[in-house]
Design a protein around this motif. Structure first.
Motif, mmCIF file in Angstrom:
data_model
loop_
_atom_site.group_PDB
_atom_site.id
_atom_site.type_symbol
_atom_site.label_atom_id
_atom_site.label_comp_id
_atom_site.label_asym_id
_atom_site.label_seq_id
_atom_site.Cartn_x
_atom_site.Cartn_y
_atom_site.Cartn_z
ATOM 1 N N TRP A 65 12.637 54.372 -10.884
ATOM 2 C CA TRP A 65 12.778 53.361 -11.909
ATOM 3 C C TRP A 65 12.075 53.825 -13.134
ATOM 4 N N MET A 66 10.719 54.398 -12.992
ATOM 5 C CA MET A 66 10.102 54.692 -14.187
ATOM 6 C C MET A 66 10.892 55.770 -15.087
ATOM 7 N N THR A 67 11.190 56.863 -14.216
ATOM 8 C CA THR A 67 12.124 57.945 -14.909
ATOM 9 C C THR A 67 13.467 57.400 -15.395
ATOM 10 N N ASN A 68 14.110 56.318 -14.995
ATOM 11 C CA ASN A 68 15.335 55.851 -15.583
ATOM 12 C C ASN A 68 15.176 55.014 -16.544
ATOM 13 N N THR A 69 13.760 54.291 -16.714
ATOM 14 C CA THR A 69 13.643 53.562 -17.868
ATOM 15 C C THR A 69 12.666 53.681 -19.029
ATOM 16 N N GLU A 70 12.124 54.802 -18.715
ATOM 17 C CA GLU A 70 10.766 54.970 -19.494
ATOM 18 C C GLU A 70 11.448 55.730 -21.047
ATOM 19 N N LYS A 71 12.654 56.294 -21.139
ATOM 20 C CA LYS A 71 13.180 56.725 -22.390
ATOM 21 C C LYS A 71 13.425 55.740 -23.124
ATOM 22 N N GLY A 72 12.789 55.750 -24.262
ATOM 23 C CA GLY A 72 12.898 54.856 -25.514
ATOM 24 C C GLY A 72 11.922 53.871 -25.647
ATOM 25 N N LEU A 73 10.882 53.816 -24.592
ATOM 26 C CA LEU A 73 9.763 53.206 -24.377
ATOM 27 C C LEU A 73 8.512 53.889 -25.063
ATOM 28 N N THR A 74 7.482 53.179 -25.539
ATOM 29 C CA THR A 74 6.370 53.575 -26.188
ATOM 30 C C THR A 74 5.275 54.174 -24.969
ATOM 31 N N ALA A 75 4.571 54.957 -25.197
ATOM 32 C CA ALA A 75 3.721 55.831 -24.404
ATOM 33 C C ALA A 75 2.720 54.807 -23.747
ATOM 34 N N GLU A 76 2.400 53.803 -24.471
ATOM 35 C CA GLU A 76 1.704 52.599 -23.990
ATOM 36 C C GLU A 76 2.311 51.773 -22.894
ATOM 37 N N THR A 77 3.757 51.312 -23.295
ATOM 38 C CA THR A 77 4.322 50.323 -22.430
ATOM 39 C C THR A 77 4.716 51.203 -21.152
ATOM 40 N N VAL A 78 4.874 52.530 -21.079
ATOM 41 C CA VAL A 78 4.734 53.366 -19.867
ATOM 42 C C VAL A 78 3.598 53.149 -19.211
#
Length: 181
Positions: A65-78
């Motif tokens: 899930w992390m791999t699928n959704t982290e694109k476009g998120l800030t590093a802080e959100t991840v």
């Protein structure tokens, strides 16, 4: 072909255990099966089961899930997502995704509700999304995470609006404060 039961060792393989293995091998031969091939098939099935157990753990689906959704998120959100799951849903990480129940999830969320309602809401959303990922991958049929209405909302404290002269004074004081910095 020769079928080896293993070296004799009083602790690892007792004489009675060796006899049981011999009898099982003889029965396989009587059934027309090769004991070595059956042992290899059993070993491969165990290895596959272990691999699937690791790949289908809550932690593995979380990583997917992390791999699928982290694109476009800030590093802080991840970083925050990872921290919230690893810190607050630690009890779920080692479990197979198929074994996680609603009660397991509620046990994670309830302690958070009173002290950290926003974190509780975030963790519930993350868990819900992780289960949706598992459903999409065909690992499970349904999502056991509790619905949003079951989780208390944080208390909202509205702040009074600044109108007219109060707003102008606020801006002036804000500008004066910047000048002193």
């Amino acid at each position: 072909s020769i079928h080896s039961i293993g070296p004799y060792d009083k602790k690892a393989l007792t004489l009675s255990m060796a006899r049981d293995k011999r009898d099982k091998a003889r029965n396989l031969v009587k059934e027309g099966k090769c004991p070595n091939a059956e042992r290899k098939r059993e070993r491969e099935a165990n290895m596959l089961a272990e691999r699937l157990k690791k790949e289908n753990s809550f932690a593995a689906v979380f990583e997917r899930w992390m791999t699928n959704t982290e694109k476009g998120l800030t590093a802080e959100t991840v970083r925050q997502r990872r921290f919230e799951i690893q810190r607050h849903a630690k009890a779920l990480l080692a479990k197979p995704i198929t074994d996680v129940t609603r009660l397991d999830i509620v046990a994670v969320l309830e302690p958070l509700e009173a002290d950290l309602p926003e974190t509780s809401r975030n963790v519930r959303q993350h868990i819900n999304a992780i289960f949706e990922t598992a459903i999409d991958a065909g690992l499970i049929a349904g999502n056991p995470s509790p619905t949003r209405r079951k989780i208390k909302r944080r208390a909202v404290r509205p702040h009074p609006a600044l109108h007219g002269g109060r707003f102008q004074r606020f801006l002036i004081e804000l500008e004066i404060g910047r000048a002193h910095v």
